[in-house]
Design an enzyme around this catalytic site. Structure first.
Site, short mmCIF file in Angstrom:
data_model
loop_
_atom_site.label_atom_id
_atom_site.label_comp_id
_atom_site.label_asym_id
_atom_site.label_seq_id
_atom_site.Cartn_x
_atom_site.Cartn_y
_atom_site.Cartn_z
N CYS A 125 -28.61 -9.44 -5.05
CA CYS A 125 -27.50 -9.05 -5.92
C CYS A 125 -27.14 -10.19 -6.87
O CYS A 125 -26.98 -9.99 -8.08
CB CYS A 125 -26.31 -8.65 -5.05
SG CYS A 125 -24.90 -8.00 -5.99
N CYS A 234 -24.69 -19.30 -4.98
CA CYS A 234 -25.09 -18.07 -5.63
C CYS A 234 -26.50 -18.16 -6.21
O CYS A 234 -27.05 -17.16 -6.66
CB CYS A 234 -24.11 -17.69 -6.72
SG CYS A 234 -23.80 -19.03 -7.87
S1 SF4 Z 1 -21.29 -12.91 -5.34
FE1 SF4 Z 1 -23.43 -12.34 -5.66
S2 SF4 Z 1 -23.81 -10.89 -3.99
FE2 SF4 Z 1 -21.60 -10.97 -4.23
S3 SF4 Z 1 -21.11 -9.28 -5.64
FE3 SF4 Z 1 -21.31 -11.20 -6.84
S4 SF4 Z 1 -23.39 -11.16 -7.59
FE4 SF4 Z 1 -23.30 -9.70 -5.86
#
Ligand code: SF4
Length: 238
Positions: A125, A234
């Protein structure tokens, strides 16, 4: 001089200034951060850009005060808290701010990869919603600026004010690398910095809403990020 040579020369110069007694203490560190930002803009102009998550409000305010011509971008992952978007809107009037979006909307990501990918594969993600857009936002530039601080995490204790991003082949500038949590609090108070309203509600470190929770008093400030998983970064800085 190549960007790498400029970075090496500046890294040595700012490392020496950091050790100089003129730049000790809270006000000294703030002054040095201002100098780093001014140098970045003078050296690179529109060839440098500042990545802000709007969880680094003091850096954005410092930029507005010290080098307002610097290009600033905000990664809108589609999963931000409403308070973070309000913070972005506040600073849109103070710095040259652009909003960068992922290639897929949240809905498109849900169709292609399934709903709530952040629960099953947070690295995947983040790759879609943070890493790819960031790489796109800084591509073609010589340098980028971050709000990273040495006290943020054990993985960040050795970051320099000016360094070289090997992975991306560009200069990486961390103007507030040396700031303590107290420096952040004092600067925010002294300069009446507009802060993300979540800070008052127990969020010392702010990321996407599904992956950030408030922390209790005495808890590690980053304990609320990807809580319950082994993930701590991240992927933007690794
Ligand atoms: S922190 Fe990373 S895993 Fe969580 S919603 Fe945001 S982009 Fe997606």
């Amino acid at each position: 001089m190549s960007a790498r040579e400029i970075a090496a020369e500046a890294a040595a110069r700012f490392a020496a200034l950091e050790a100089d007694e003129r730049y000790q203490g809270h006000l000294g560190r703030v002054d040095l951060s201002r100098e780093v930002l001014r140098w970045a803009h003078d050296a690179f102009g529109d060839d440098v850009t500042l990545a802000s998550s709007m969880g680094d409000e003091v850096l954005v305010e410092l930029t507005a005060q010290s080098a307002p011509g610097i290009d600033v971008f905000f990664l809108d992952t589609g999963f931000h808290f409403e308070e973070t978007l309000r913070t972005r809107d506040h600073y849109a009037g103070r710095v040259r701010l652009r909003t960068v979006l992922p290639l897929l909307t949240v809905e498109e990501q849900g169709r292609e990869h399934g709903e709530r990918l952040y629960e099953r594969d947070p690295d995947g993600c983040c790759a879609i919603r943070k890493v790819e857009p960031l790489n796109r936002a800084i591509s073609g530039r010589s340098a980028w600026i971050t709000g990273m601080r040495r006290v943020d995490a054990p993985t960040r204790t050795d970051i320099d004010l000016v360094g070289w991003d090997e992975r991306r082949g560009m200069v990486k500038i961390n103007p507030i690398a040396a700031w303590s949590d107290d420096d952040v609090d004092r600067f925010a108070f002294e300069e009446d910095v507009f802060l993300n309203p979540l800070r008052e509600r127990g969020y010392p470190s702010i990321g996407c809403a599904p992956c950030t929770r408030a922390v209790a008093a005495g808890e590690d400030p980053r304990a609320g990020r990807w809580a319950g998983t082994s993930k701590t970064e991240c992927g933007l800085h690794t």
